[in-house]
Write an enzyme that holds these catalytic residues in place. Structure first.
Site, PDB file in Angstrom:
ATOM      1  N   MET A   1      -2.859   5.986  13.756  1.00  0.00           N
ATOM      2  CA  MET A   1      -3.944   6.280  12.997  1.00  0.00           C
ATOM      3  C   MET A   1      -4.984   7.290  13.805  1.00  0.00           C
ATOM      4  O   MET A   1      -6.171   7.066  13.923  1.00  0.00           O
ATOM      5  CB  MET A   1      -4.773   5.093  12.766  1.00  0.00           C
ATOM      6  CG  MET A   1      -4.048   4.062  11.791  1.00  0.00           C
ATOM      7  SD  MET A   1      -4.956   2.451  11.797  1.00  0.00           S
ATOM      8  CE  MET A   1      -4.341   1.562  13.156  1.00  0.00           C
TER       9      MET A   1
ATOM     10  N   ASP B   1       0.785  -1.299  -0.074  1.00  0.00           N
ATOM     11  CA  ASP B   1      -0.079  -0.049  -0.055  1.00  0.00           C
ATOM     12  C   ASP B   1       1.011   1.289   0.032  1.00  0.00           C
ATOM     13  O   ASP B   1       2.081   1.124  -0.298  1.00  0.00           O
ATOM     14  CB  ASP B   1      -0.964  -0.113   1.228  1.00  0.00           C
ATOM     15  CG  ASP B   1      -0.154  -0.440   2.527  1.00  0.00           C
ATOM     16  OD1 ASP B   1       0.682   0.397   3.073  1.00  0.00           O
ATOM     17  OD2 ASP B   1      -0.702  -1.458   3.186  1.00  0.00           O
TER      18      ASP B   1
ATOM     19  N   LYS C   1      -4.894   2.210  -1.114  1.00  0.00           N
ATOM     20  CA  LYS C   1      -6.339   3.031  -1.510  1.00  0.00           C
ATOM     21  C   LYS C   1      -6.180   3.133  -3.029  1.00  0.00           C
ATOM     22  O   LYS C   1      -5.390   3.235  -3.725  1.00  0.00           O
ATOM     23  CB  LYS C   1      -6.351   4.498  -0.816  1.00  0.00           C
ATOM     24  CG  LYS C   1      -7.431   4.797  -0.137  1.00  0.00           C
ATOM     25  CD  LYS C   1      -7.381   6.176   0.357  1.00  0.00           C
ATOM     26  CE  LYS C   1      -8.086   5.905   1.760  1.00  0.00           C
ATOM     27  NZ  LYS C   1      -7.607   6.864   2.934  1.00  0.00           N
TER      28      LYS C   1
HETATM   29  N1  SAH Z   1       2.470  -1.385  10.725  1.00  0.00           N
HETATM   30  C1  SAH Z   1       2.708  -0.025  10.854  1.00  0.00           C
HETATM   31  C2  SAH Z   1       1.564   0.661  11.257  1.00  0.00           C
HETATM   32  C3  SAH Z   1       0.240   0.625  10.470  1.00  0.00           C
HETATM   33  S1  SAH Z   1      -1.214   1.598  10.988  1.00  0.00           S
HETATM   34  C4  SAH Z   1       3.919   0.187  11.803  1.00  0.00           C
HETATM   35  O1  SAH Z   1       4.304  -0.591  12.514  1.00  0.00           O
HETATM   36  O2  SAH Z   1       4.375   1.490  11.572  1.00  0.00           O
HETATM   37  C5  SAH Z   1      -1.001   3.078  10.281  1.00  0.00           C
HETATM   38  C6  SAH Z   1      -0.284   4.078  11.004  1.00  0.00           C
HETATM   39  O3  SAH Z   1       0.865   3.832  11.223  1.00  0.00           O
HETATM   40  C7  SAH Z   1      -0.526   5.535  10.457  1.00  0.00           C
HETATM   41  O4  SAH Z   1      -1.876   5.966  10.568  1.00  0.00           O
HETATM   42  C8  SAH Z   1       0.318   6.240  11.486  1.00  0.00           C
HETATM   43  O5  SAH Z   1      -0.074   6.394  12.645  1.00  0.00           O
HETATM   44  C9  SAH Z   1       1.587   5.265  11.579  1.00  0.00           C
HETATM   45  N2  SAH Z   1       2.439   5.484  10.639  1.00  0.00           N
HETATM   46  C10 SAH Z   1       3.116   4.506  10.002  1.00  0.00           C
HETATM   47  N3  SAH Z   1       4.258   5.098   9.188  1.00  0.00           N
HETATM   48  C11 SAH Z   1       4.414   6.299   9.570  1.00  0.00           C
HETATM   49  C12 SAH Z   1       5.605   7.190   9.378  1.00  0.00           C
HETATM   50  N4  SAH Z   1       6.477   7.154   8.555  1.00  0.00           N
HETATM   51  N5  SAH Z   1       5.282   8.492  10.379  1.00  0.00           N
HETATM   52  C13 SAH Z   1       4.330   8.748  10.978  1.00  0.00           C
HETATM   53  N6  SAH Z   1       3.524   7.570  11.323  1.00  0.00           N
HETATM   54  C14 SAH Z   1       3.417   6.693  10.673  1.00  0.00           C
END
Ligand code: SAH
Length: 261
Positions: free
Chosen positions: A176, A40, A61
């Site tokens: 999120m 994604d 998306k």
């Molecule tokens: N598996 C991912 C999280 C997925 S849920 C992890 O471990 O990081 C999606 C959320 O992850 C986003 O809404 C945000 O809150 C966070 N996120 C993922 N990458 C990010 C980044 N580079 N900077 C800030 N927030 C991030």
């Protein structure tokens, strides 16, 4: 697939927060050797930009704005494996932290498809870290909770117990959580957290245009609106969030990768 053909393996791979240097060695090798990479947008433009167009399939998306149904992704993973392909399912951060990696693992197991989990650097810890914020600190936080700020709207009762989280006295990291920031900051205040509790928003952590915005439980919604902070972003709530102010002058992480919003 005909009898005797080898099944391909599916690799559930975490990409880390976005900086290609924060891919694990294993993730980089698998991306290189895979026949297909299902992804994604969360791995970010730098990592996705390095994967040849011909082997990328976007299951995030769609142009219309709606998400590819999880059932489609599950089905596609099995289909490709049955064609004997080596498949990387690339997810932002760590594949098992709010990434639906668990659902995909169960689906693959049920379908008899061999798979491997490749952990990634989660944005839940790395996001705060690159902003100079340790999620635990001997003087300020002995525990940390990782929470979704985007509750399942079909659930009648809140899936997250904000009262209990406030009571831990530890750091609260919300993923999120940009859209519903007003709702859960209000919940935490109602639960007794001080309005002066430090809060930081880390937007697009480790991406070239990363930004950080800081405030308190009372001010952070205005801070978000003024800076125009958008997903993906991490919300860090707790005394540790104030660490940034004490170290930012000498912190080089965001020197060449954005900075204060
Ligand atoms: N598996 C991912 C999280 C997925 S849920 C992890 O471990 O990081 C999606 C959320 O992850 C986003 O809404 C945000 O809150 C966070 N996120 C993922 N990458 C990010 C980044 N580079 N900077 C800030 N927030 C991030």
């Amino acid at each position: 697939m005909s009898e005797g053909d080898a099944l391909g393996t599916v690799y559930l791979v975490g990409s880390g927060p976005g900086d290609p240097d924060l891919l694990t060695v294993r993730a980089a090798e698998l991306i290189e050797s895979a026949d297909v990479v299902l992804h994604d947008k969360l791995p970010g433009p730098e990592i996705l930009g390095q994967i040849p167009e011909a082997k990328r399939e976007d299951v995030g998306k769609r142009a219309g704005g709606e998400w590819t149904p999880q059932e489609y992704t599950n089905r596609r993973l099995v289909e490709l494996a049955r064609e004997g392909k080596s498949v990387v399912r690339l997810k932002g951060g760590d594949p098992f932290v709010f990434g639906r990696g668990g659902e995909e693992a169960e689906h693959l197991a049920a379908a008899g498809v061999p798979f491997e989990v490749v952990p990634g650097v989660t944005s839940a810890i790395a996001g705060p870290a690159v902003a100079g914020i340790p999620v635990t600190h001997r003087d300020h936080a002995s525990s940390v909770s990782f929470v979704t700020g985007h509750e399942d709207p079909t659930k009648e009762e809140s899936a997250v117990d904000w009262d209990a989280l406030a009571a831990t006295g530890g750091t609260i990291v919300v993923l999120m959580g940009v859209g519903k920031l007003p709702a859960y900051t209000a919940e935490l205040r109602d639960a007794g957290l001080d309005g002066d509790t430090p809060v930081a928003l880390v937007e697009r952590a480790t991406w070239p245009d990363m930004r950080v915005a800081t405030g308190t439980l009372d001010t952070i919604v205005d801070v978000r609106d003024e800076a125009g902070i958008e997903p993906p972003a991490i919300t860090v709530i707790g005394d540790v969030a104030a660490t940034r102010d004490r170290v930012a002058e000498f912190l080089e992480n965001d020197g060449d990768r954005g900075g204060d919003a």
